[in-house]
Motif scaffolding. Sequence first.
Motif, PDB file in Angstrom:
ATOM      1  N   MET A   1      78.844  21.088 -50.460  1.00 51.04           N
ATOM      2  CA  MET A   1      78.552  19.745 -49.976  1.00 51.04           C
ATOM      3  C   MET A   1      77.173  19.311 -50.484  1.00 51.04           C
ATOM      4  O   MET A   1      76.221  20.075 -50.435  1.00 51.04           O
ATOM      5  N   THR A   2      77.053  18.108 -50.987  1.00 51.17           N
ATOM      6  CA  THR A   2      75.726  17.624 -51.372  1.00 51.17           C
ATOM      7  C   THR A   2      75.233  16.652 -50.314  1.00 51.17           C
ATOM      8  O   THR A   2      75.999  15.878 -49.758  1.00 51.17           O
ATOM      9  N   THR A   3      73.953  16.743 -50.039  1.00 52.34           N
ATOM     10  CA  THR A   3      73.384  15.810 -49.062  1.00 52.34           C
ATOM     11  C   THR A   3      72.417  14.896 -49.788  1.00 52.34           C
ATOM     12  O   THR A   3      71.877  15.249 -50.844  1.00 52.34           O
ATOM     13  N   ALA A   4      72.200  13.709 -49.224  1.00 52.42           N
ATOM     14  CA  ALA A   4      71.276  12.756 -49.840  1.00 52.42           C
ATOM     15  C   ALA A   4      69.870  13.353 -49.824  1.00 52.42           C
ATOM     16  O   ALA A   4      69.494  14.028 -48.867  1.00 52.42           O
ATOM     17  N   PRO A   5      69.102  13.139 -50.901  1.00 52.96           N
ATOM     18  CA  PRO A   5      67.745  13.688 -50.927  1.00 52.96           C
ATOM     19  C   PRO A   5      66.883  13.071 -49.829  1.00 52.96           C
ATOM     20  O   PRO A   5      67.082  11.923 -49.452  1.00 52.96           O
ATOM     21  N   ASP A   6      65.972  13.864 -49.313  1.00 51.28           N
ATOM     22  CA  ASP A   6      65.085  13.312 -48.289  1.00 51.28           C
ATOM     23  C   ASP A   6      63.627  13.584 -48.625  1.00 51.28           C
ATOM     24  O   ASP A   6      63.317  14.338 -49.546  1.00 51.28           O
ATOM     25  N   TRP A   7      62.761  12.973 -47.843  1.00 53.99           N
ATOM     26  CA  TRP A   7      61.326  13.079 -48.092  1.00 53.99           C
ATOM     27  C   TRP A   7      60.774  14.370 -47.537  1.00 53.99           C
ATOM     28  O   TRP A   7      61.195  14.847 -46.481  1.00 53.99           O
ATOM     29  N   ARG A   8      59.820  14.936 -48.239  1.00 56.24           N
ATOM     30  CA  ARG A   8      59.158  16.185 -47.847  1.00 56.24           C
ATOM     31  C   ARG A   8      57.739  16.119 -48.416  1.00 56.24           C
ATOM     32  O   ARG A   8      57.424  15.228 -49.208  1.00 56.24           O
ATOM     33  N   ARG A   9      56.901  17.073 -48.011  1.00 62.85           N
ATOM     34  CA  ARG A   9      55.537  17.117 -48.561  1.00 62.85           C
ATOM     35  C   ARG A   9      55.590  17.416 -50.066  1.00 62.85           C
ATOM     36  O   ARG A   9      56.371  18.271 -50.510  1.00 62.85           O
ATOM     37  N   MET A  10      54.763  16.746 -50.822  1.00 62.90           N
ATOM     38  CA  MET A  10      54.660  17.012 -52.263  1.00 62.90           C
ATOM     39  C   MET A  10      53.896  18.327 -52.469  1.00 62.90           C
ATOM     40  O   MET A  10      53.019  18.674 -51.668  1.00 62.90           O
ATOM     41  N   THR A  11      54.253  19.044 -53.535  1.00 61.02           N
ATOM     42  CA  THR A  11      53.484  20.230 -53.938  1.00 61.02           C
ATOM     43  C   THR A  11      53.102  20.072 -55.418  1.00 61.02           C
ATOM     44  O   THR A  11      53.611  19.180 -56.109  1.00 61.02           O
ATOM     45  N   GLU A  12      52.257  20.984 -55.884  1.00 66.05           N
ATOM     46  CA  GLU A  12      51.861  20.925 -57.300  1.00 66.05           C
ATOM     47  C   GLU A  12      53.049  21.031 -58.236  1.00 66.05           C
ATOM     48  O   GLU A  12      53.060  20.466 -59.330  1.00 66.05           O
ATOM     49  N   ALA A  13      54.100  21.742 -57.793  1.00 59.63           N
ATOM     50  CA  ALA A  13      55.297  21.910 -58.628  1.00 59.63           C
ATOM     51  C   ALA A  13      56.019  20.583 -58.866  1.00 59.63           C
ATOM     52  O   ALA A  13      56.856  20.484 -59.764  1.00 59.63           O
ATOM     53  N   ASP A  14      55.712  19.563 -58.062  1.00 59.37           N
ATOM     54  CA  ASP A  14      56.366  18.252 -58.223  1.00 59.37           C
ATOM     55  C   ASP A  14      55.665  17.362 -59.245  1.00 59.37           C
ATOM     56  O   ASP A  14      56.182  16.290 -59.580  1.00 59.37           O
ATOM     57  N   LEU A  15      54.480  17.754 -59.703  1.00 60.99           N
ATOM     58  CA  LEU A  15      53.650  16.785 -60.427  1.00 60.99           C
ATOM     59  C   LEU A  15      54.296  16.253 -61.704  1.00 60.99           C
ATOM     60  O   LEU A  15      54.206  15.055 -61.993  1.00 60.99           O
ATOM     61  N   ASP A  16      54.982  17.104 -62.456  1.00 63.08           N
ATOM     62  CA  ASP A  16      55.597  16.599 -63.701  1.00 63.08           C
ATOM     63  C   ASP A  16      56.630  15.519 -63.386  1.00 63.08           C
ATOM     64  O   ASP A  16      56.670  14.459 -64.043  1.00 63.08           O
ATOM     65  N   ALA A  17      57.470  15.797 -62.389  1.00 65.93           N
ATOM     66  CA  ALA A  17      58.507  14.815 -62.022  1.00 65.93           C
ATOM     67  C   ALA A  17      57.868  13.544 -61.467  1.00 65.93           C
ATOM     68  O   ALA A  17      58.322  12.428 -61.765  1.00 65.93           O
ATOM     69  N   VAL A  18      56.817  13.688 -60.694  1.00 68.72           N
ATOM     70  CA  VAL A  18      56.131  12.529 -60.109  1.00 68.72           C
ATOM     71  C   VAL A  18      55.539  11.653 -61.216  1.00 68.72           C
ATOM     72  O   VAL A  18      55.676  10.422 -61.209  1.00 68.72           O
ATOM     73  N   VAL A  19      54.898  12.283 -62.176  1.00 69.86           N
ATOM     74  CA  VAL A  19      54.290  11.523 -63.279  1.00 69.86           C
ATOM     75  C   VAL A  19      55.373  10.773 -64.064  1.00 69.86           C
ATOM     76  O   VAL A  19      55.174   9.628 -64.496  1.00 69.86           O
ATOM     77  N   GLU A  20      56.531  11.374 -64.200  1.00 69.53           N
ATOM     78  CA  GLU A  20      57.633  10.716 -64.915  1.00 69.53           C
ATOM     79  C   GLU A  20      58.144   9.495 -64.133  1.00 69.53           C
ATOM     80  O   GLU A  20      58.378   8.428 -64.711  1.00 69.53           O
ATOM     81  N   VAL A  21      58.309   9.638 -62.813  1.00 73.82           N
ATOM     82  CA  VAL A  21      58.736   8.483 -61.996  1.00 73.82           C
ATOM     83  C   VAL A  21      57.682   7.378 -62.095  1.00 73.82           C
ATOM     84  O   VAL A  21      58.011   6.187 -62.225  1.00 73.82           O
ATOM     85  N   ALA A  22      56.411   7.756 -62.071  1.00 67.94           N
ATOM     86  CA  ALA A  22      55.331   6.758 -62.169  1.00 67.94           C
ATOM     87  C   ALA A  22      55.375   6.040 -63.513  1.00 67.94           C
ATOM     88  O   ALA A  22      55.200   4.821 -63.586  1.00 67.94           O
ATOM     89  N   ARG A  23      55.618   6.787 -64.567  1.00 72.21           N
ATOM     90  CA  ARG A  23      55.623   6.205 -65.923  1.00 72.21           C
ATOM     91  C   ARG A  23      56.705   5.121 -66.039  1.00 72.21           C
ATOM     92  O   ARG A  23      56.483   4.039 -66.583  1.00 72.21           O
ATOM     93  N   VAL A  24      57.878   5.411 -65.478  1.00 71.14           N
ATOM     94  CA  VAL A  24      58.983   4.457 -65.532  1.00 71.14           C
ATOM     95  C   VAL A  24      58.729   3.273 -64.594  1.00 71.14           C
ATOM     96  O   VAL A  24      59.087   2.134 -64.895  1.00 71.14           O
TER      97      VAL A  24
END
Length: 171
Positions: A1-24
């Motif tokens: 079963m897949t569940t909708a993504p939810d919000w959680r605390r950001m960690t350093e491991a998220d930074l590449d993905a975050v920068v990509e969302v920001a760029r777009v």
Amino acid sequence: MTTAPDWRRMTEADLDAVVEVARVSFPDHPEDREVFAERLGLYPDGCLALGEPAQGYLVAYPWRADQIPPLNTRLGAIPADADLIYLHDLALAPEARGGGRAARAVVRLLHEVAAARWPAVALVAVNEAAPFWRKLGFQERETPAIRDKLKSYGPDARYMVRRLQRLPEED
Ligand SMILES: CC(C)(COP(=O)(O)OP(=O)(O)OC[C@H]1O[C@@H](n2cnc3c(N)ncnc32)[C@H](O)[C@@H]1OP(=O)(O)O)[C@@H](O)C(=O)NCCC(=O)NCCS
């Protein structure tokens, strides 16, 4: 079963993905990875990520009322005389938008900020997002000094403030 993504605390491991969302999401206002990393290090309580890998993020930190931090610049430190929370960025990848998740992140932040006894949240609305923020209780605030500081953000930029006396319910 897949569940909708939810919000959680950001960690350093998220930074590449975050920068990509920001760029777009903010093609006219690019910000460097190290700038995101510094904000996460200075105030992790104000940094949220949506899903894994991150399809969205929110970054907020204590700042001074009526002051606008320069874009793509290190903060150096959280000001000792900060008197509100500044919501620097909220962005979702285009495919994650439109499901009410962005509003949920803001409501979560508002509750956390109110619980920590901050009196208000401020931000600069760009990308014609002011109606989104108005729905969440933010109101435009305009003074000559603010107007001057907003010049580099483009003609649709608005400084907006949300006082924290009355909050919407969390889902
Ligand atoms: C702005 C942004 C975060 C909104 O994300 P979203 O997933 O569309 O927002 P939600 O689904 O949570 O929308 C909540 C409500 O706001 C409305 N809304 C969303 N964006 C809006 C906009 N630009 N103008 C007017 N209303 C808007 C939605 O229709 C919804 O209304 P409803 O409660 O009546 O159904 C997203 O469009 C984004 O990432 N944009 C690029 C980055 C950006 O501009 N960020 C804001 C800069 S200040």
